[in-house]
Design a protein around this motif. Structure first.
Motif, PDB file in Angstrom:
ATOM      1  N   ASP A  10       0.977  -0.761   0.121  1.00  0.00           N
ATOM      2  CA  ASP A  10       0.392  -0.363  -0.270  1.00  0.00           C
ATOM      3  C   ASP A  10       0.764   1.452   0.468  1.00  0.00           C
ATOM      4  O   ASP A  10       2.267   1.391   0.643  1.00  0.00           O
ATOM      5  CB  ASP A  10      -0.858   0.172   1.278  1.00  0.00           C
ATOM      6  CG  ASP A  10      -2.202  -0.894   1.506  1.00  0.00           C
ATOM      7  OD1 ASP A  10      -2.256  -1.674   2.561  1.00  0.00           O
ATOM      8  OD2 ASP A  10      -2.591  -0.562   0.171  1.00  0.00           O
ATOM      9  N   ILE A  11       0.304   2.362  -0.742  1.00  0.00           N
ATOM     10  CA  ILE A  11       1.163   3.488  -0.376  1.00  0.00           C
ATOM     11  C   ILE A  11       1.109   4.235   0.268  1.00  0.00           C
ATOM     12  O   ILE A  11      -0.800   4.970   0.196  1.00  0.00           O
ATOM     13  CB  ILE A  11       1.230   4.303  -2.310  1.00  0.00           C
ATOM     14  CG1 ILE A  11       2.552   3.082  -3.222  1.00  0.00           C
ATOM     15  CG2 ILE A  11       1.693   5.711  -2.134  1.00  0.00           C
ATOM     16  CD1 ILE A  11       3.763   3.156  -2.575  1.00  0.00           C
ATOM     17  N   ASN A  12       1.192   4.844   1.317  1.00  0.00           N
ATOM     18  CA  ASN A  12       0.969   5.397   2.689  1.00  0.00           C
ATOM     19  C   ASN A  12       0.650   7.540   2.151  1.00  0.00           C
ATOM     20  O   ASN A  12       2.142   7.676   1.945  1.00  0.00           O
ATOM     21  CB  ASN A  12       1.354   4.988   3.665  1.00  0.00           C
ATOM     22  CG  ASN A  12       1.049   3.664   4.206  1.00  0.00           C
ATOM     23  OD1 ASN A  12       0.360   3.200   3.292  1.00  0.00           O
ATOM     24  ND2 ASN A  12       1.714   2.917   3.958  1.00  0.00           N
ATOM     25  N   HIS A  13       0.115   7.961   2.461  1.00  0.00           N
ATOM     26  CA  HIS A  13       0.958   9.263   2.686  1.00  0.00           C
ATOM     27  C   HIS A  13       1.935   9.817   3.094  1.00  0.00           C
ATOM     28  O   HIS A  13       1.994   9.411   4.165  1.00  0.00           O
ATOM     29  CB  HIS A  13      -0.635  10.044   3.514  1.00  0.00           C
ATOM     30  CG  HIS A  13      -0.609  11.345   2.955  1.00  0.00           C
ATOM     31  ND1 HIS A  13      -0.002  12.268   4.512  1.00  0.00           N
ATOM     32  CD2 HIS A  13      -1.542  12.048   2.536  1.00  0.00           C
ATOM     33  CE1 HIS A  13      -0.434  13.619   3.129  1.00  0.00           C
ATOM     34  NE2 HIS A  13      -1.650  14.002   2.812  1.00  0.00           N
ATOM     35  N   LEU A  72      12.515   1.781 -11.242  1.00  0.00           N
ATOM     36  CA  LEU A  72      11.118   1.511 -10.688  1.00  0.00           C
ATOM     37  C   LEU A  72      10.550   1.305 -11.254  1.00  0.00           C
ATOM     38  O   LEU A  72       9.480  -0.225 -10.749  1.00  0.00           O
ATOM     39  CB  LEU A  72      10.914   3.059  -9.697  1.00  0.00           C
ATOM     40  CG  LEU A  72      12.244   3.228  -8.835  1.00  0.00           C
ATOM     41  CD1 LEU A  72      11.559   4.675  -8.045  1.00  0.00           C
ATOM     42  CD2 LEU A  72      12.222   2.445  -7.376  1.00  0.00           C
ATOM     43  N   VAL A  73      10.622   1.571 -12.778  1.00  0.00           N
ATOM     44  CA  VAL A  73       9.471   1.020 -13.574  1.00  0.00           C
ATOM     45  C   VAL A  73       9.044  -0.199 -13.625  1.00  0.00           C
ATOM     46  O   VAL A  73       8.038  -1.013 -13.387  1.00  0.00           O
ATOM     47  CB  VAL A  73       9.018   1.824 -14.004  1.00  0.00           C
ATOM     48  CG1 VAL A  73       8.335   1.610 -16.023  1.00  0.00           C
ATOM     49  CG2 VAL A  73       9.220   3.717 -14.442  1.00  0.00           C
ATOM     50  N   LEU A 108       5.364  12.249  -8.370  1.00  0.00           N
ATOM     51  CA  LEU A 108       5.150  11.977  -7.011  1.00  0.00           C
ATOM     52  C   LEU A 108       6.653  11.217  -6.567  1.00  0.00           C
ATOM     53  O   LEU A 108       6.146  10.617  -6.262  1.00  0.00           O
ATOM     54  CB  LEU A 108       3.960  11.801  -6.844  1.00  0.00           C
ATOM     55  CG  LEU A 108       2.656  12.048  -6.963  1.00  0.00           C
ATOM     56  CD1 LEU A 108       1.143  11.332  -7.628  1.00  0.00           C
ATOM     57  CD2 LEU A 108       2.381  13.300  -6.730  1.00  0.00           C
ATOM     58  N   PRO A 109       7.792  11.616  -6.596  1.00  0.00           N
ATOM     59  CA  PRO A 109       8.895  11.627  -6.013  1.00  0.00           C
ATOM     60  C   PRO A 109       8.557  10.778  -4.383  1.00  0.00           C
ATOM     61  O   PRO A 109       9.325  10.186  -4.047  1.00  0.00           O
ATOM     62  CB  PRO A 109       9.454  12.711  -5.529  1.00  0.00           C
ATOM     63  CG  PRO A 109       8.606  13.280  -6.091  1.00  0.00           C
ATOM     64  CD  PRO A 109       7.523  13.487  -6.518  1.00  0.00           C
ATOM     65  N   TRP A 110       7.759  10.662  -3.375  1.00  0.00           N
ATOM     66  CA  TRP A 110       7.503  10.587  -2.027  1.00  0.00           C
ATOM     67  C   TRP A 110       6.715   9.419  -2.524  1.00  0.00           C
ATOM     68  O   TRP A 110       7.416   8.321  -1.842  1.00  0.00           O
ATOM     69  CB  TRP A 110       6.387  11.127  -1.285  1.00  0.00           C
ATOM     70  CG  TRP A 110       5.343  11.271  -2.424  1.00  0.00           C
ATOM     71  CD1 TRP A 110       4.539  12.658  -2.370  1.00  0.00           C
ATOM     72  CD2 TRP A 110       3.569  10.718  -1.949  1.00  0.00           C
ATOM     73  NE1 TRP A 110       3.135  12.330  -2.762  1.00  0.00           N
ATOM     74  CE2 TRP A 110       2.705  11.500  -2.873  1.00  0.00           C
ATOM     75  CE3 TRP A 110       3.572   9.854  -1.559  1.00  0.00           C
ATOM     76  CZ2 TRP A 110       1.244  10.839  -2.598  1.00  0.00           C
ATOM     77  CZ3 TRP A 110       2.530   9.075  -1.787  1.00  0.00           C
ATOM     78  CH2 TRP A 110       1.154   9.736  -2.092  1.00  0.00           C
ATOM     79  N   ILE A 111       6.482   8.392  -3.669  1.00  0.00           N
ATOM     80  CA  ILE A 111       5.937   7.355  -3.888  1.00  0.00           C
ATOM     81  C   ILE A 111       7.042   6.691  -4.183  1.00  0.00           C
ATOM     82  O   ILE A 111       7.374   5.456  -3.319  1.00  0.00           O
ATOM     83  CB  ILE A 111       4.935   7.072  -5.256  1.00  0.00           C
ATOM     84  CG1 ILE A 111       3.627   7.774  -4.382  1.00  0.00           C
ATOM     85  CG2 ILE A 111       4.250   5.853  -5.063  1.00  0.00           C
ATOM     86  CD1 ILE A 111       2.313   8.153  -5.942  1.00  0.00           C
ATOM     87  N   GLN A 112       8.015   7.310  -4.816  1.00  0.00           N
ATOM     88  CA  GLN A 112       9.451   6.143  -5.578  1.00  0.00           C
ATOM     89  C   GLN A 112      10.165   5.845  -4.090  1.00  0.00           C
ATOM     90  O   GLN A 112      10.780   5.373  -4.083  1.00  0.00           O
ATOM     91  CB  GLN A 112      10.146   7.713  -5.978  1.00  0.00           C
ATOM     92  CG  GLN A 112       9.503   8.316  -7.486  1.00  0.00           C
ATOM     93  CD  GLN A 112      10.426   8.996  -8.366  1.00  0.00           C
ATOM     94  OE1 GLN A 112      12.033   8.928  -8.216  1.00  0.00           O
ATOM     95  NE2 GLN A 112       9.875   9.899  -8.486  1.00  0.00           N
TER      96      GLN A 112
END
Length: 130
Positions: A15-18, A70-71, A104-108
Motif C-alpha cells: 500500500d502506498i501511504n500518505h 522503479l518502473v 510524486l517523488p514521495w511514492i518513489q
C-alpha cells in the motif's frame, strides 16, 4: 529435506501511504523481485548504457536510470476507493506508471524502501508487512 530450489522470491503487494500522516492512499502496487526477468532486463540495460557512456555520468542519467528501474520493478497497480491521479484511475501502463511516480517523488521513496526489504519477497502473502 530442505530443497533450496524451492526458496524463490515472489512478487508482493504494498500500500502506498500518505507521506505525512501515513494513512493508506488507496493506491496498491505489485512489486516484482529483483530476480524477475523484467527487472533483470532493466538492470542490464542501465549497466550497458553506463558502460557505453564512456564514463560520462550525469545527474539526469542517474535519475532516468533510477526511474526506469522503479518502473521495471512494478508489475501492476490497483486504485482502491476514491483514489485517483489527476481525477482518473489510470490504466496500468509503463507510461502512466512513469508519469505518476515522476510527478510524486514521495511514492518513489516508498517503492525504494520496500524494494530494499528483500526478505519480504520470500514471505507468504499473509505474512508480508508491506
Amino acid at each position: 529435506m530442505n530443497d533450496l530450489s524451492t526458496i524463490v522470491a515472489a512478487e508482493r503487494v504494498i500500500d502506498i501511504n500518505h507521506p505525512v500522516n501515513g494513512t493508506a492512499t488507496g493506491l496498491r502496487l505489485t512489486l516484482l523481485p529483483e530476480t524477475h526477468s523484467k527487472v533483470r532486463e532493466a538492470a542490464r540495460k542501465a549497466l550497458n548504457d553506463r558502460l557505453q557512456g564512456k564514463g560520462k555520468v550525469t545527474a539526469e542519467k542517474i535519475e532516468e536510470s533510477r526511474l526506469s528501474m522503479l518502473v521495471a520493478s512494478i508489475g501492476g497497480w490497483e486504485w482502491k476507493g476514491d483514489a485517483t491521479f489527476e481525477g482518473e484511475k489510470p490504466e496500468f501502463t509503463d507510461t502512466n506508471l512513469r508519469k505518476v511516480i515522476q510527478r510524486l517523488p514521495w511514492i518513489q521513496d516508498q517503492i525504494d524502501q520496500e524494494l530494499g526489504e528483500r526478505a519480504e519477497f520470500f514471505r507468504e502473502p499473509e505474512e508480508q508487512a508491506g
